[in-house]
Design a protein around this motif. Structure first.
Motif, PDB file in Angstrom:
ATOM      1  N   GLN A 178     -22.724  53.264 -24.929  1.00 23.07           N
ATOM      2  CA  GLN A 178     -23.800  52.537 -24.826  1.00 23.07           C
ATOM      3  C   GLN A 178     -24.133  51.599 -23.638  1.00 23.07           C
ATOM      4  O   GLN A 178     -25.095  51.455 -22.913  1.00 23.07           O
ATOM      5  N   ARG A 179     -22.832  50.948 -23.453  1.00 21.63           N
ATOM      6  CA  ARG A 179     -22.804  49.892 -22.097  1.00 21.63           C
ATOM      7  C   ARG A 179     -22.970  50.934 -20.932  1.00 21.63           C
ATOM      8  O   ARG A 179     -23.768  50.075 -19.929  1.00 21.63           O
ATOM      9  N   PHE A 180     -22.503  51.816 -20.879  1.00 20.28           N
ATOM     10  CA  PHE A 180     -22.749  52.918 -19.674  1.00 20.28           C
ATOM     11  C   PHE A 180     -24.041  53.004 -19.393  1.00 20.28           C
ATOM     12  O   PHE A 180     -24.546  52.938 -18.155  1.00 20.28           O
ATOM     13  N   ALA A 181     -24.618  53.648 -20.350  1.00 16.18           N
ATOM     14  CA  ALA A 181     -26.142  54.018 -20.360  1.00 16.18           C
ATOM     15  C   ALA A 181     -26.857  52.762 -19.927  1.00 16.18           C
ATOM     16  O   ALA A 181     -28.105  52.930 -19.235  1.00 16.18           O
ATOM     17  N   ASP A 182     -26.727  51.779 -20.477  1.00 16.97           N
ATOM     18  CA  ASP A 182     -27.633  50.323 -20.312  1.00 16.97           C
ATOM     19  C   ASP A 182     -27.412  49.894 -18.882  1.00 16.97           C
ATOM     20  O   ASP A 182     -28.312  49.677 -18.462  1.00 16.97           O
ATOM     21  N   GLY A 183     -26.245  50.039 -18.448  1.00 14.54           N
ATOM     22  CA  GLY A 183     -25.663  49.472 -17.094  1.00 14.54           C
ATOM     23  C   GLY A 183     -26.767  50.379 -16.075  1.00 14.54           C
ATOM     24  O   GLY A 183     -27.146  49.907 -15.014  1.00 14.54           O
ATOM     25  N   LEU A 184     -26.704  51.707 -16.316  1.00 16.71           N
ATOM     26  CA  LEU A 184     -27.564  52.537 -15.342  1.00 16.71           C
ATOM     27  C   LEU A 184     -29.002  52.386 -15.216  1.00 16.71           C
ATOM     28  O   LEU A 184     -29.491  52.242 -14.388  1.00 16.71           O
ATOM     29  N   ASN A 185     -29.571  52.008 -16.536  1.00 14.32           N
ATOM     30  CA  ASN A 185     -30.873  52.034 -16.888  1.00 14.32           C
ATOM     31  C   ASN A 185     -31.224  50.512 -16.277  1.00 14.32           C
ATOM     32  O   ASN A 185     -32.354  50.488 -15.514  1.00 14.32           O
ATOM     33  N   GLU A 186     -30.246  49.340 -16.422  1.00 15.99           N
ATOM     34  CA  GLU A 186     -30.664  48.212 -15.858  1.00 15.99           C
ATOM     35  C   GLU A 186     -30.701  47.940 -14.202  1.00 15.99           C
ATOM     36  O   GLU A 186     -31.410  47.310 -13.701  1.00 15.99           O
ATOM     37  N   GLY A 206     -34.354  63.413 -13.190  1.00 12.72           N
ATOM     38  CA  GLY A 206     -34.613  62.049 -12.737  1.00 12.72           C
ATOM     39  C   GLY A 206     -34.424  61.065 -13.937  1.00 12.72           C
ATOM     40  O   GLY A 206     -34.613  59.562 -13.973  1.00 12.72           O
ATOM     41  N   SER A 207     -34.509  61.776 -15.167  1.00 11.84           N
ATOM     42  CA  SER A 207     -34.202  60.867 -16.390  1.00 11.84           C
ATOM     43  C   SER A 207     -32.870  60.120 -16.617  1.00 11.84           C
ATOM     44  O   SER A 207     -32.034  60.610 -16.007  1.00 11.84           O
ATOM     45  N   ASP A 208     -32.873  59.373 -17.555  1.00 13.30           N
ATOM     46  CA  ASP A 208     -31.718  58.747 -17.882  1.00 13.30           C
ATOM     47  C   ASP A 208     -30.629  59.253 -18.783  1.00 13.30           C
ATOM     48  O   ASP A 208     -31.045  60.170 -19.529  1.00 13.30           O
ATOM     49  N   TRP A 209     -29.279  58.691 -18.571  1.00 15.70           N
ATOM     50  CA  TRP A 209     -28.678  59.542 -19.507  1.00 15.70           C
ATOM     51  C   TRP A 209     -28.468  58.443 -20.734  1.00 15.70           C
ATOM     52  O   TRP A 209     -28.668  57.170 -20.676  1.00 15.70           O
ATOM     53  N   HIS A 210     -28.033  58.992 -21.978  1.00 11.75           N
ATOM     54  CA  HIS A 210     -28.041  58.303 -23.330  1.00 11.75           C
ATOM     55  C   HIS A 210     -26.575  58.231 -23.856  1.00 11.75           C
ATOM     56  O   HIS A 210     -25.929  59.096 -23.641  1.00 11.75           O
ATOM     57  N   VAL A 214     -22.558  63.699 -22.875  1.00 12.52           N
ATOM     58  CA  VAL A 214     -21.564  63.955 -22.173  1.00 12.52           C
ATOM     59  C   VAL A 214     -21.757  63.997 -20.592  1.00 12.52           C
ATOM     60  O   VAL A 214     -22.611  64.849 -20.172  1.00 12.52           O
ATOM     61  N   PHE A 215     -21.056  62.920 -19.939  1.00 18.56           N
ATOM     62  CA  PHE A 215     -21.275  62.937 -18.662  1.00 18.56           C
ATOM     63  C   PHE A 215     -20.147  63.521 -17.728  1.00 18.56           C
ATOM     64  O   PHE A 215     -19.086  63.032 -17.702  1.00 18.56           O
ATOM     65  N   LYS A 216     -20.487  64.359 -16.712  1.00 18.17           N
ATOM     66  CA  LYS A 216     -19.484  65.080 -16.014  1.00 18.17           C
ATOM     67  C   LYS A 216     -19.651  64.773 -14.273  1.00 18.17           C
ATOM     68  O   LYS A 216     -20.776  64.508 -13.929  1.00 18.17           O
ATOM     69  N   GLN A 217     -18.547  64.676 -13.666  1.00 15.80           N
ATOM     70  CA  GLN A 217     -18.700  64.097 -12.349  1.00 15.80           C
ATOM     71  C   GLN A 217     -17.825  65.383 -11.578  1.00 15.80           C
ATOM     72  O   GLN A 217     -16.669  65.059 -11.030  1.00 15.80           O
ATOM     73  N   PRO A 218     -18.385  66.295 -11.175  1.00 12.05           N
ATOM     74  CA  PRO A 218     -17.479  67.356 -10.570  1.00 12.05           C
ATOM     75  C   PRO A 218     -17.061  67.195  -9.041  1.00 12.05           C
ATOM     76  O   PRO A 218     -16.122  67.360  -8.595  1.00 12.05           O
ATOM     77  N   GLU A 219     -18.133  66.352  -8.439  1.00 11.53           N
ATOM     78  CA  GLU A 219     -17.683  65.844  -6.930  1.00 11.53           C
ATOM     79  C   GLU A 219     -16.602  64.976  -7.025  1.00 11.53           C
ATOM     80  O   GLU A 219     -15.511  65.051  -6.159  1.00 11.53           O
ATOM     81  N   LEU A 220     -16.372  63.794  -7.884  1.00 10.70           N
ATOM     82  CA  LEU A 220     -15.558  62.808  -8.221  1.00 10.70           C
ATOM     83  C   LEU A 220     -14.138  63.749  -8.448  1.00 10.70           C
ATOM     84  O   LEU A 220     -13.223  63.226  -8.078  1.00 10.70           O
ATOM     85  N   ALA A 221     -14.373  64.764  -9.431  1.00  8.00           N
ATOM     86  CA  ALA A 221     -12.931  65.419  -9.726  1.00  8.00           C
ATOM     87  C   ALA A 221     -12.471  66.202  -8.765  1.00  8.00           C
ATOM     88  O   ALA A 221     -11.397  66.138  -8.541  1.00  8.00           O
TER      89      ALA A 221
END
Length: 572
Positions: A178-186, A206-210, A214-221
């Motif tokens: 929840q903290r991850f989702a809240d941080g991006l929203n805020e 353009g919508s938020d993650w909840h 599952v959040f993936k980051q292929p460029e960072l990987a």
């Protein structure tokens, strides 16, 4: 300190102690606050997944440094608001076997094109957003170089091995808390201003993650994979460096490929002081934390805080007065030691502390406008995350690193999947003008090319009778020093177990502005007494998130700070 230690595991009890004091913030129930009994080591971080990574590295035969480096890269994936490869920080390492304590300074540096007035307009006024939300807000990142230096000199595993968990988390994804989702929203208003950042942290529509998705980051990987395969210079001279500088140029920044190529982490002797019969080791300049932790403890050493009691008006008054004198000195005497002769010996002198202590009235606050930097002449012959790791070979690691603000500058590196810091705001954009944390700086911390900006990060290791005793530190900007101080005094003076010491309500005084900032949890009667003494008491939100380890005859005890709902202590 010998290189490449390997650990031999023995049986020790590992526990996570629950808080006892009724006035302390409530512990959030959940597995992360109840580490399983174990036998070999302790890991305490601000994110459960990062704690698991560190625990698993230790379980597979790595030492505390291996685990610390693996955690550093894992937090860059699961906690991008502060975990990072685009920022920098400090690591303190203690080795009981050799008796050595050292530190790795991987603080960011100003680009070669930086200059003293770069964040001022033509009339000499500070342009606040220029040092916070522009490409020029970013110093040259140090995290990758620092982690690699620590691993090369004191680890037992290879870089690709300790980075593998972070790569998996970025490639395969993780369930968002929840903290991850809240941080991006805020933070949406700031983050979506940048196209690359918006693509990185929000869905295609353009919508938020909840929470739970599952959040993936292929460029960072891909970026982490290149670094793991090719070594740290990939970040500073390879494909990743190209992506970084292309992004900087696209936003009209001054950092160059040459700046990246020239960056080096530095191994430094930590600041050392004593408090009662304990040895304090903390980060040296360009961190101000170590000097001021020792300076404040020196001022308190001859007072009986135990009898005065935790949370009493007498204790809080005395500590507040000591804090504000240290922060006044910070404004004049602290900076990058490569550019300014920091009077560390004078500031940490017990004689100087006695001089400052004599200025403190037992029942009256000193107005901040009557306090200034001390006269050192008679005494002379400087959004973050912290984690702690300790193993039974005698290695302990305290690491604090940051992007500065939550999500740093808000600018993501196109094609590389990570955020850039905004640490240039930690310089004095104009001597005498407060920065974002209200800290006032002087010429010692003015902007200059190649210079490391002053920091409050305070990774700290306390030793007792030659043994590692307390591993601690915290995020929190200017409040890092006082948060760490509070954990130390809670354990040593007030006899708290580590979870109680971490959970207890906190207070902070940084000289300017003239206010005593407190968390909820102190007695109203105490606050009334402090106001009667002349303190300007201001109740504000929670401060810091100290992830700490206590080591004693009962084994390892981990204190995960409940101020971060993802905090986690894990033993094995």
């Amino acid at each position: 300190m010998p290189r490449k230690k390997r650990i031999t595991l023995t049986c020790l009890l590992v526990t996570l102690i629950s808080p006892l004091a009724a006035a302390q913030p409530p512990i959030i129930e959940g597995e992360r606050f109840h580490a399983e009994p174990g036998q070999h080591a302790m890991v305490v971080t601000s994110h459960e997944l990062a704690s698991r990574v560190g625990r698993d590295i230790l379980r597979e035969g790595g030492n505390a440094v291996d685990a610390a480096v693996a955690i550093g890269f894992a937090l860059a994936v699961v906690q991008p608001r502060s975990g990072n490869i685009g920022g920098g920080g400090f690591m303190v390492i203690s080795d009981e076997k050799s008796g050595d304590v050292t530190s790795i300074d991987y603080r960011e540096t100003a680009p070669a094109g930086a200059f003293k007035t770069m964040f001022q307009d033509d009339e000499g006024n500070v342009i606040e957003k220029a040092s916070r939300y522009s490409a020029n807000a970013s110093g040259v990142p140090g995290t990758v170089a620092g982690m690699a230096m620590a691993l090369d000199r004191y680890g037992a595993m290879s870089l690709d091995r300790v980075m593998a968990p972070a790569i998996r988390l970025a490639r395969d994804g993780f369930a968002i808390p929840q903290r991850f989702a809240d941080g991006l929203n805020e933070s949406r208003e700031q983050l979506e201003k940048n196209d690359g950042t918006r693509r990185l942290f929000y869905k295609g529509d353009g919508s938020d993650w909840h929470a739970g998705e599952v959040f993936k980051q292929p460029e960072l990987a891909a970026t982490l994979t290149r670094i793991a395969r090719n070594g740290p210079r990939e970040f500073y001279e390879g494909e990743t460096a190209g992506h970084l500088i292309d992004t900087i140029r696209a936003h009209e920044g001054i950092m160059t490929l040459e700046d990246l190529k020239n960056y080096r982490a530095v191994e430094r002797a930590p600041i050392h002081g004593t408090y009662r019969d304990y040895d304090i080791y903390a980060m040296a300049p360009p961190s101000s934390g170590g000097i001021h932790i020792v300076q404040i403890l020196n001022m308190l050493e001859n007072d009986d805080l135990t009898s005065m009691g935790f949370g009493s008006a007498a204790t809080m008054h005395l500590m507040s007065e000591a804090m504000r004198r240290a922060y006044a000195d910070r404004s004049k005497y602290l900076g990058d030691p490569a550019f300014f002769d920091v009077p560390a010996r004078a500031l940490t002198s017990k004689d100087y502390a006695r001089t400052l202590r004599a200025q403190i009235s037992p029942d009256r606050a000193t107005p901040s406008d009557s306090i200034g930097p001390g006269n050192l002449t008679p005494h002379e012959s400087n959004e973050t995350t912290h984690y702690s790791v300790a193993d039974d070979s005698g290695l302990a690691v305290a690491n604090t690193y940051t992007l500065n603000f939550s999500y740093g500058s808000g600018i993501a590196v196109d094609g590389a999947g990570f955020l850039l810091n905004n640490e240039m705001d930690d310089f004095s954009a104009k001597p005498g003008v407060p920065n974002a944390y209200g800290l006032v700086g002087g010429e010692a911390n003015a902007v200059a090319p190649g210079k490391r900006m002053l920091s409050s990060m305070t990774p700290t290791i306390v030793k007792h009778n030659g043994k590692n005793f307390l591993v601690t530190g915290s995020p929190g900007g200017s409040r890092i020093i006082t948060t760490t101080l509070g954990v130390i005094t809670n354990v040593i003076d007030h006899g708290m177990n580590v979870q109680s010491a971490v959970s207890a309500p906190r207070f902070h005084d940084q000289w300017l502005p003239d206010e005593l900032r407190i968390e909820d949890g102190f007695s109203p009667d105490t606050l009334h007494l402090l106001e009667g003494m002349g303190h300007h008491v201001i109740q504000q939100s929670a401060m810091g998130a100290s992830q700490s380890i206590l080591i004693n005859d009962d084994g390892f005890q981990g204190g995960a700070d409940p101020r971060r709902e993802t905090s986690s202590a894990m033993g094995l």
